[in-house]
Write a protein that holds these residues in place. Structure first.
Motif, PDB file in Angstrom:
ATOM      1  N   VAL A  44      40.003  -7.653  47.713  1.00  9.60           N
ATOM      2  CA  VAL A  44      40.686  -6.418  46.929  1.00  9.60           C
ATOM      3  C   VAL A  44      39.666  -5.663  46.792  1.00  9.60           C
ATOM      4  CG1 VAL A  44      41.778  -5.828  44.742  1.00  9.60           C
ATOM      5  CG2 VAL A  44      42.665  -7.947  45.782  1.00  9.60           C
ATOM      6  N   LEU A  46      38.502  -3.278  44.254  1.00 10.56           N
ATOM      7  CA  LEU A  46      38.655  -2.951  42.729  1.00 10.56           C
ATOM      8  C   LEU A  46      39.052  -1.643  42.624  1.00 10.56           C
ATOM      9  CD1 LEU A  46      36.592  -5.398  40.684  1.00 10.56           C
ATOM     10  CD2 LEU A  46      39.165  -5.583  41.056  1.00 10.56           C
ATOM     11  N   ARG A  48      40.349   0.816  44.242  1.00 13.18           N
ATOM     12  CA  ARG A  48      41.666   1.065  44.746  1.00 13.18           C
ATOM     13  C   ARG A  48      42.900   0.503  43.949  1.00 13.18           C
ATOM     14  NH1 ARG A  48      42.176   1.137  51.121  1.00 13.18           N
ATOM     15  NH2 ARG A  48      43.766   2.714  50.402  1.00 13.18           N
ATOM     16  N   TYR A  49      42.375  -0.810  43.574  1.00 13.20           N
ATOM     17  CA  TYR A  49      43.565  -1.468  42.828  1.00 13.20           C
ATOM     18  C   TYR A  49      43.597  -1.215  41.247  1.00 13.20           C
ATOM     19  CZ  TYR A  49      46.250  -5.863  41.663  1.00 13.20           C
ATOM     20  OH  TYR A  49      47.490  -6.524  41.465  1.00 13.20           O
ATOM     21  N   TRP A  53      50.283   0.319  37.609  1.00 10.92           N
ATOM     22  CA  TRP A  53      51.328  -0.476  38.386  1.00 10.92           C
ATOM     23  C   TRP A  53      52.491  -0.704  37.769  1.00 10.92           C
ATOM     24  CZ3 TRP A  53      50.356  -2.121  43.411  1.00 10.92           C
ATOM     25  CH2 TRP A  53      48.926  -2.285  43.830  1.00 10.92           C
ATOM     26  N   ALA A 110      40.121 -11.259  44.578  1.00  7.69           N
ATOM     27  CA  ALA A 110      41.418 -11.285  44.877  1.00  7.69           C
ATOM     28  C   ALA A 110      41.830 -12.357  43.654  1.00  7.69           C
ATOM     29  CB  ALA A 110      41.705 -11.981  45.939  1.00  7.69           C
ATOM     30  N   VAL A 126      45.608 -11.927  43.128  1.00  7.92           N
ATOM     31  CA  VAL A 126      46.233 -10.956  43.962  1.00  7.92           C
ATOM     32  C   VAL A 126      46.550 -11.713  45.465  1.00  7.92           C
ATOM     33  CG1 VAL A 126      46.333  -8.922  45.088  1.00  7.92           C
ATOM     34  CG2 VAL A 126      45.342  -9.172  43.063  1.00  7.92           C
ATOM     35  N   ARG A 129      48.909  -7.646  49.181  1.00 12.66           N
ATOM     36  CA  ARG A 129      48.964  -6.284  48.967  1.00 12.66           C
ATOM     37  C   ARG A 129      48.879  -5.565  50.162  1.00 12.66           C
ATOM     38  NH1 ARG A 129      44.670  -4.291  51.085  1.00 12.66           N
ATOM     39  NH2 ARG A 129      42.899  -5.313  51.402  1.00 12.66           N
ATOM     40  N   TYR A 133      47.420  -0.002  49.325  1.00  9.91           N
ATOM     41  CA  TYR A 133      47.472  -0.434  47.900  1.00  9.91           C
ATOM     42  C   TYR A 133      48.706   0.224  47.106  1.00  9.91           C
ATOM     43  CZ  TYR A 133      42.936  -2.506  48.178  1.00  9.91           C
ATOM     44  OH  TYR A 133      41.862  -3.360  48.523  1.00  9.91           O
ATOM     45  N   SER A 136      51.579  -4.989  45.427  1.00 13.22           N
ATOM     46  CA  SER A 136      50.960  -6.181  45.503  1.00 13.22           C
ATOM     47  C   SER A 136      51.863  -7.306  45.035  1.00 13.22           C
ATOM     48  CB  SER A 136      49.600  -6.048  44.502  1.00 13.22           C
ATOM     49  OG  SER A 136      49.976  -6.087  43.153  1.00 13.22           O
ATOM     50  N   ARG A 151      53.231   0.851  42.957  1.00 12.86           N
ATOM     51  CA  ARG A 151      52.757   1.982  42.486  1.00 12.86           C
ATOM     52  C   ARG A 151      53.913   3.136  41.991  1.00 12.86           C
ATOM     53  NH1 ARG A 151      47.383   1.464  40.905  1.00 12.86           N
ATOM     54  NH2 ARG A 151      46.236   0.653  42.635  1.00 12.86           N
TER      55      ARG A 151
END
Length: 188
Positions: A44, A46, A48-49, A53, A110, A126, A129, A133, A136, A151
């Protein structure tokens, strides 16, 4: 203590206790049966995560009973940990809970440990995903907790179908999934 703070303290304790006890629950047969515990499929990133959400669906947990329009906002803290702001509409009102998450070393970002109350942490993995992104799938070692995040509050049918297929491939029972409604209004 004001009633609102007391309510949040009790909620935070319940959430944290439920996550902390999830490891003990692995002694019982969980929703993923006796299959191996699903492990994160990808590293993952971060940066981008992080962000907003929306919960598409979940295994119903006592601390989320009655929650609709569920969202989670992840932001980076100055100490390198992650600030977690969960919110939902419950009984026509917005409920929020703030916590923090730490990255588990060696997990390619993750696996996280999340706390909504003091020193008590629960697992937040996670499991899979989208490459972009846009969705997830989050769980933890016992298989008793599952969240599907997107998203967009209402993802298209193709995305929902892909997530359902992936959840089932991970060994989760789709019949136990409770879809989250985002078409609710709150009276703030």
């Amino acid at each position: 203590m004001p009633a609102k703070h007391s309510k949040w303290l009790l909620t935070a304790v319940a959430v944290t206790a439920s996550l902390a006890l999830a490891g003990c629950a692995a002694l019982n047969k969980g929703p993923v049966g006796n299959a191996a515990v699903p492990q994160p499929a990808k590293p993952v990133d971060l940066t981008r995560y992080l962000g907003l959400w929306y919960e598409m669906g979940r295994y119903e947990a006592p601390f989320q009973k009655g929650c609709e329009a569920v969202s989670a906002q992840y932001t980076l803290r100055d100490d390198g940990n992650i600030r977690v702001l969960n919110s939902c509409t419950k009984n026509g009102k917005i409920d929020t809970a703030t916590g923090k998450a730490k990255i588990v070393e060696g997990s390619n970002n993750a696996k996280l440990r999340v706390s909504f109350f003091g020193p008590f942490y629960g697992d937040y993995w996670v499991l899979d995903r989208a490459d972009d992104y846009s969705w997830s799938i989050v769980g933890e070692p016992s298989g008793r907790y599952l969240w599907m995040l997107t998203r967009e509050a209402n993802p298209d049918a193709q995305t929902r179908s892909l997530i359902q297929q992936r959840v089932q491939e991970l060994g989760y029972d789709w019949d136990l999934v409770r879809m989250t409604r985002h078409d609710v209004n709150s009276n703030q």
